[in-house]
Design an enzyme around this catalytic site. Structure first.
Site, PDB file in Angstrom:
ATOM      1  N   GLU A 184      -5.832   6.661  -0.259  1.00  0.00           N
ATOM      2  CA  GLU A 184      -6.329   5.933   0.908  1.00  0.00           C
ATOM      3  C   GLU A 184      -5.374   5.994   2.094  1.00  0.00           C
ATOM      4  OE1 GLU A 184      -8.616   1.803   1.933  1.00  0.00           O
ATOM      5  OE2 GLU A 184      -7.145   1.743   0.323  1.00  0.00           O
ATOM      6  N   THR A 228      -7.655  -5.951  -0.346  1.00  0.00           N
ATOM      7  CA  THR A 228      -6.605  -6.397   0.575  1.00  0.00           C
ATOM      8  C   THR A 228      -6.611  -7.909   0.767  1.00  0.00           C
ATOM      9  OG1 THR A 228      -6.630  -4.300   1.764  1.00  0.00           O
ATOM     10  CG2 THR A 228      -5.769  -6.210   2.942  1.00  0.00           C
ATOM     11  N   ASP A 278      -6.588   4.300  -5.075  1.00  0.00           N
ATOM     12  CA  ASP A 278      -6.551   3.175  -4.141  1.00  0.00           C
ATOM     13  C   ASP A 278      -5.330   2.343  -4.517  1.00  0.00           C
ATOM     14  OD1 ASP A 278      -6.912   1.064  -2.425  1.00  0.00           O
ATOM     15  OD2 ASP A 278      -9.061   0.911  -2.757  1.00  0.00           O
ATOM     16  N   LYS A 284     -13.873  -6.534 -10.703  1.00  0.00           N
ATOM     17  CA  LYS A 284     -15.263  -6.833 -11.071  1.00  0.00           C
ATOM     18  C   LYS A 284     -15.773  -5.844 -12.122  1.00  0.00           C
ATOM     19  CE  LYS A 284     -16.512  -6.760  -6.664  1.00  0.00           C
ATOM     20  NZ  LYS A 284     -15.215  -6.859  -5.951  1.00  0.00           N
ATOM     21  N   ARG A 310     -23.050  -4.251  -5.402  1.00  0.00           N
ATOM     22  CA  ARG A 310     -22.390  -4.016  -4.118  1.00  0.00           C
ATOM     23  C   ARG A 310     -23.402  -3.275  -3.252  1.00  0.00           C
ATOM     24  NH1 ARG A 310     -16.855  -3.875  -2.264  1.00  0.00           N
ATOM     25  NH2 ARG A 310     -16.590  -2.455  -0.514  1.00  0.00           N
ATOM     26  N   ILE A 320      -3.973  -0.345  -3.224  1.00  0.00           N
ATOM     27  CA  ILE A 320      -4.327  -1.765  -3.302  1.00  0.00           C
ATOM     28  C   ILE A 320      -5.803  -1.888  -2.957  1.00  0.00           C
ATOM     29  CG2 ILE A 320      -4.092  -4.054  -2.284  1.00  0.00           C
ATOM     30  CD1 ILE A 320      -1.229  -3.726  -2.045  1.00  0.00           C
ATOM     31  N   ASP A 321      -6.608  -2.095  -3.963  1.00  0.00           N
ATOM     32  CA  ASP A 321      -8.029  -2.343  -3.768  1.00  0.00           C
ATOM     33  C   ASP A 321      -8.218  -3.853  -3.738  1.00  0.00           C
ATOM     34  OD1 ASP A 321     -10.786  -1.939  -3.641  1.00  0.00           O
ATOM     35  OD2 ASP A 321     -10.986  -2.032  -5.813  1.00  0.00           O
ATOM     36  N   ASP A 343     -12.645   3.559  -4.274  1.00  0.00           N
ATOM     37  CA  ASP A 343     -13.027   2.170  -4.528  1.00  0.00           C
ATOM     38  C   ASP A 343     -13.846   2.016  -5.806  1.00  0.00           C
ATOM     39  OD1 ASP A 343     -11.803   0.974  -2.335  1.00  0.00           O
ATOM     40  OD2 ASP A 343     -13.504   1.365  -1.025  1.00  0.00           O
ATOM     41  N   ASP A 380       0.837  -1.210   0.000  1.00  0.00           N
ATOM     42  CA  ASP A 380       0.000   0.000   0.000  1.00  0.00           C
ATOM     43  C   ASP A 380       0.870   1.257   0.000  1.00  0.00           C
ATOM     44  OD1 ASP A 380      -2.723  -0.709  -0.051  1.00  0.00           O
ATOM     45  OD2 ASP A 380      -2.689  -1.268   2.055  1.00  0.00           O
TER      46      ASP A 380
END
Length: 317
Positions: A68, A126, A121, A234, A248, A123-124, A263, A45
């Site tokens: 983030e 984790t 982000d 996705k 979501r 690292i989207d 995100d 990150d």
């Protein structure tokens, strides 16, 4: 072409960050899973955010970045060894990086939502990162509340004969899918609902109300089981025509939860430029002009466009 420099720098920044993330994952994740302390995520990150912010600020010094992470913890004496790890990994793509520079680069991501800004982000996904599954480096540039450039790096995503995919979109220019090194670009578009092979939906591995997701998908005519994957990968699955719906929706445990802009921003533009549609669960557009979290919208519905009204009607009922 509009935003050509922004697109070029965004692609290069996401590619560089992904190199570091993959190196961290290859060398640190097995140890971290045993310890369950998520140390590689912290290192990746921090490293990814440092690289992206450095590259964006060098090219566009006046643009705020809403990221983030922040480097407060990394500046404490007991984090000196962790800082050294981060610096070591960053040097894989920025050889002259120093321990003194890294926290400052990371904190360039502490900007505010503005008339023009970037959101990141590093690292989207984790949990996917730790499992060796899906994660994404997600970067977008927003101007007057409208997403203009979106780059989504998905190093572990496999679609067809591609393994490791970069999704790139510029407002008004369509969406592209290419290899992580930028080779073999191709224009992508969402698939028709008559494409029975890909008439399926994707959802998070753990987030959201999965029981409700299944009921809504069935109401839209989707009878196959969901594909569960972490991260904004996705969005890429729907944009490239490998699924028609991504839901979501808020978990019953956290009904007041609001999504964070980083995100979704990059993925939203990729979907829209591929011909799809994104709203909240009540049909309202996502608002990137106000806060780091969406304050006036709830949940996210991503579709090929054709079934969007049907999905919203099912949610309303």
């Amino acid at each position: 072409m509009a935003y050509a420099k922004e697109k070029e720098i965004a692609i290069a920044a996401v590619q560089a960050a992904a190199i570091v993330c993959e190196k961290v994952r290859a060398e640190m994740v097995p140890e971290a899973i045993e310890k369950s302390d998520k140390s590689p995520v912290t290192v990746a990150d921090f490293g990814a955010q440092a690289i992206v912010c450095k590259m964006i600020k060098d090219a566009f010094p006046g643009d705020p970045i809403v990221g983030e992470e922040d480097a407060d913890d990394l500046r404490t004496p007991d984090m000196a060894s962790r800082l050294a790890q981060v610096t070591n990994y960053v040097k894989a793509v920025l050889p002259d990086a120093t321990d003194a520079q890294i926290p400052d680069w990371i904190d360039q991501g502490n900007g505010d939502v503005s008339p023009r800004y970037w959101t990141l982000d590093p690292i989207d996904g984790t949990k996917g990162f730790l499992r060796g599954d899906q994660y994404a480096v997600a970067l977008a540039m927003i101007e007057d509340g409208d997403i203009k450039v979106g780059v989504l790096g998905c190093p572990a995503l496999k679609l067809g004969d591609r393994s490791g995919i970069l999704f790139v979109a510029v407002r008004g220019e369509g969406a592209l899918m290419m290899n992580m090194d930028g080779s073999n670009p191709e224009k992508i578009s969402v698939t028709s609902s008559s494409d029975s092979e890909h008439f399926r939906f994707v959802e998070s591995v753990a987030h959201g109300d999965q029981e409700l997701h299944a009921r809504i998908a069935q109401a839209a005519g989707i009878t196959t089981e969901s594909i569960r994957m972490d991260s904004q990968a996705k969005y890429g699955a729907v944009a490239s025509g490998n699924a028609v719906l991504y839901l979501r929706l808020p978990s019953p445990k956290y009904p007041n939860y609001r999504e964070k802009i980083w995100d979704h921003a990059a993925g939203v533009l990729v979907i829209e430029e591929a011909g799809g549609k994104v709203t909240d669960m009540h049909g309202k557009p996502l608002d990137f002009s106000k806060e780091p979290r969406f304050v006036d919208t709830q949940g996210v519905v991503v579709s090929n466009g054709e079934i969007h009204d049907q999905v919203l009607a099912a949610l309303a009922s």
